[in-house]
Write an enzyme that holds these catalytic residues in place. Structure first.
Site, PDB file in Angstrom:
ATOM      1  N   ASN A  91     109.336 155.217  42.830  1.00 56.61           N
ATOM      2  CA  ASN A  91     109.349 154.699  41.462  1.00 56.61           C
ATOM      3  C   ASN A  91     110.519 153.759  41.197  1.00 56.61           C
ATOM      4  O   ASN A  91     111.592 153.887  41.792  1.00 56.61           O
ATOM      5  CB  ASN A  91     109.411 155.851  40.456  1.00 56.61           C
ATOM      6  CG  ASN A  91     108.039 156.326  40.034  1.00 56.61           C
ATOM      7  OD1 ASN A  91     107.062 155.592  40.171  1.00 56.61           O
ATOM      8  ND2 ASN A  91     107.954 157.545  39.536  1.00 56.61           N
ATOM      9  N   HIS A  92     110.283 152.821  40.293  1.00 59.11           N
ATOM     10  CA  HIS A  92     111.344 151.979  39.738  1.00 59.11           C
ATOM     11  C   HIS A  92     111.518 152.368  38.272  1.00 59.11           C
ATOM     12  O   HIS A  92     110.584 152.851  37.620  1.00 59.11           O
ATOM     13  CB  HIS A  92     110.954 150.501  39.796  1.00 59.11           C
ATOM     14  CG  HIS A  92     110.862 149.960  41.180  1.00 59.11           C
ATOM     15  ND1 HIS A  92     111.248 148.675  41.497  1.00 59.11           N
ATOM     16  CD2 HIS A  92     110.424 150.500  42.348  1.00 59.11           C
ATOM     17  CE1 HIS A  92     111.052 148.449  42.777  1.00 59.11           C
ATOM     18  NE2 HIS A  92     110.534 149.548  43.321  1.00 59.11           N
ATOM     19  N   ARG A  93     112.667 152.161  37.772  1.00 57.87           N
ATOM     20  CA  ARG A  93     112.867 152.349  36.334  1.00 57.87           C
ATOM     21  C   ARG A  93     112.112 151.238  35.599  1.00 57.87           C
ATOM     22  O   ARG A  93     112.176 150.067  35.969  1.00 57.87           O
ATOM     23  CB  ARG A  93     114.355 152.284  36.010  1.00 57.87           C
ATOM     24  CG  ARG A  93     114.651 152.564  34.566  1.00 57.87           C
ATOM     25  CD  ARG A  93     116.149 152.612  34.289  1.00 57.87           C
ATOM     26  NE  ARG A  93     116.388 152.717  32.863  1.00 57.87           N
ATOM     27  CZ  ARG A  93     117.589 152.784  32.309  1.00 57.87           C
ATOM     28  NH1 ARG A  93     118.675 152.760  33.083  1.00 57.87           N
ATOM     29  NH2 ARG A  93     117.719 152.873  31.004  1.00 57.87           N
ATOM     30  N   TYR A  94     111.367 151.609  34.538  1.00 57.90           N
ATOM     31  CA  TYR A  94     110.559 150.615  33.827  1.00 57.90           C
ATOM     32  C   TYR A  94     110.694 150.708  32.309  1.00 57.90           C
ATOM     33  O   TYR A  94     109.890 150.147  31.566  1.00 57.90           O
ATOM     34  CB  TYR A  94     109.075 150.741  34.219  1.00 57.90           C
ATOM     35  CG  TYR A  94     108.474 152.113  34.037  1.00 57.90           C
ATOM     36  CD1 TYR A  94     107.902 152.494  32.824  1.00 57.90           C
ATOM     37  CD2 TYR A  94     108.458 153.030  35.084  1.00 57.90           C
ATOM     38  CE1 TYR A  94     107.354 153.737  32.653  1.00 57.90           C
ATOM     39  CE2 TYR A  94     107.919 154.279  34.924  1.00 57.90           C
ATOM     40  CZ  TYR A  94     107.348 154.638  33.712  1.00 57.90           C
ATOM     41  OH  TYR A  94     106.805 155.889  33.546  1.00 57.90           O
ATOM     42  N   THR A  99     112.984 145.863  36.188  1.00 53.81           N
ATOM     43  CA  THR A  99     112.568 146.963  37.049  1.00 53.81           C
ATOM     44  C   THR A  99     113.233 146.886  38.421  1.00 53.81           C
ATOM     45  O   THR A  99     112.983 147.739  39.275  1.00 53.81           O
ATOM     46  CB  THR A  99     111.049 146.929  37.265  1.00 53.81           C
ATOM     47  OG1 THR A  99     110.692 145.667  37.869  1.00 53.81           O
ATOM     48  CG2 THR A  99     110.307 147.092  35.946  1.00 53.81           C
TER      49      THR A  99
END
Length: 219
Positions: A91-94, A99
């Site tokens: 996951n990436h921070r969104y 991102t």
């Protein structure tokens, strides 16, 4: 011929006595601190690996030994070629403007603002059939007895004994009514001794819940 033991690397014996190299019992080949897998769950691959220990990276390419999350797979799961578990470390921070994962190029220090803060486990129940090329997204919670259509993209919680398909995967139908599903979950046939399971294969592979309850009643 006796049923293959759960620690058998290649559990399918061909008519000529050789072992089919494309199917492995995952418990026998996975050596990964963040993966837990139950007895008799298998993975079949159209392009089998010479070194079966590489299947961890094939089915869960973003799950690392230092990852905070886990991949948990129950017993008697059937995982087809091309299935991938995209675990939370992918996951990436969104929730912000960018991102971009800045921290992974700078030592991945704890608390860096570009790193996600949630790393949910991905959990697969028992007797789950996952079709060719399906993708299981981070944090998915898949119930027991679920069938996942080929090429599906699955996220969130999938109820026990449902069939799901599509992108995003949706419930196509329930395999049993709610009362029958509750009875099946209570029976938990996957926890029976393997000799008892094999002896009652007709009942387990059939649709008669009463027949399974009679097996338990006999002791």
């Amino acid at each position: 011929m006796p049923f293959a033991k759960p620690d058998t690397r290649f559990p399918i014996t061909l008519p000529d006595g050789s072992h089919h190299q494309g199917t492995v019992f995952l418990k026998a080949v996975l050596r990964h601190s963040r993966i837990e897998v139950g007895d008799y769950s298998y993975y079949s691959d159209h392009a089998p690996l010479e070194d079966p220990s590489g299947y961890a990276a094939r089915i869960a390419p973003y799950l690392f030994e230092f990852s905070p999350e886990k991949l948990v797979i129950g017993k008697f799961c059937q995982i087809a070629s091309g299935v991938q578990f995209i675990t939370s470390s992918a996951n990436h921070r969104y929730d912000g403007i960018s991102t971009f994962p800045f921290a992974i190029f700078d030592g991945m220090g704890a608390g860096r603002p570009s790193m996600p803060t949630s790393f949910a486990d991905t959990v697969i129940g028992n007797d789950v059939w996952i079709g060719t090329g399906a993708m299981i997204l981070p944090g998915a919670q898949i119930g027991s007895g679920v069938i996942i259509g080929a090429g599906s993209v699955v996220r969130g919680k999938v109820p026990d004994y449902t069939i799901v398909a599509g992108n995003p995967a949706q419930v196509v139908r329930h395999r049993f009514d709610p009362a029958q599903t509750a009875r099946l979950m209570k029976l938990a046939w996957w926890d029976w001794p393997i000799d008892l399971i094999v002896a009652n294969g007709a009942a387990i592979c059939g649709g008669d819940v009463d027949a399974l309850e009679r097996v338990v009643a006999k002791g």
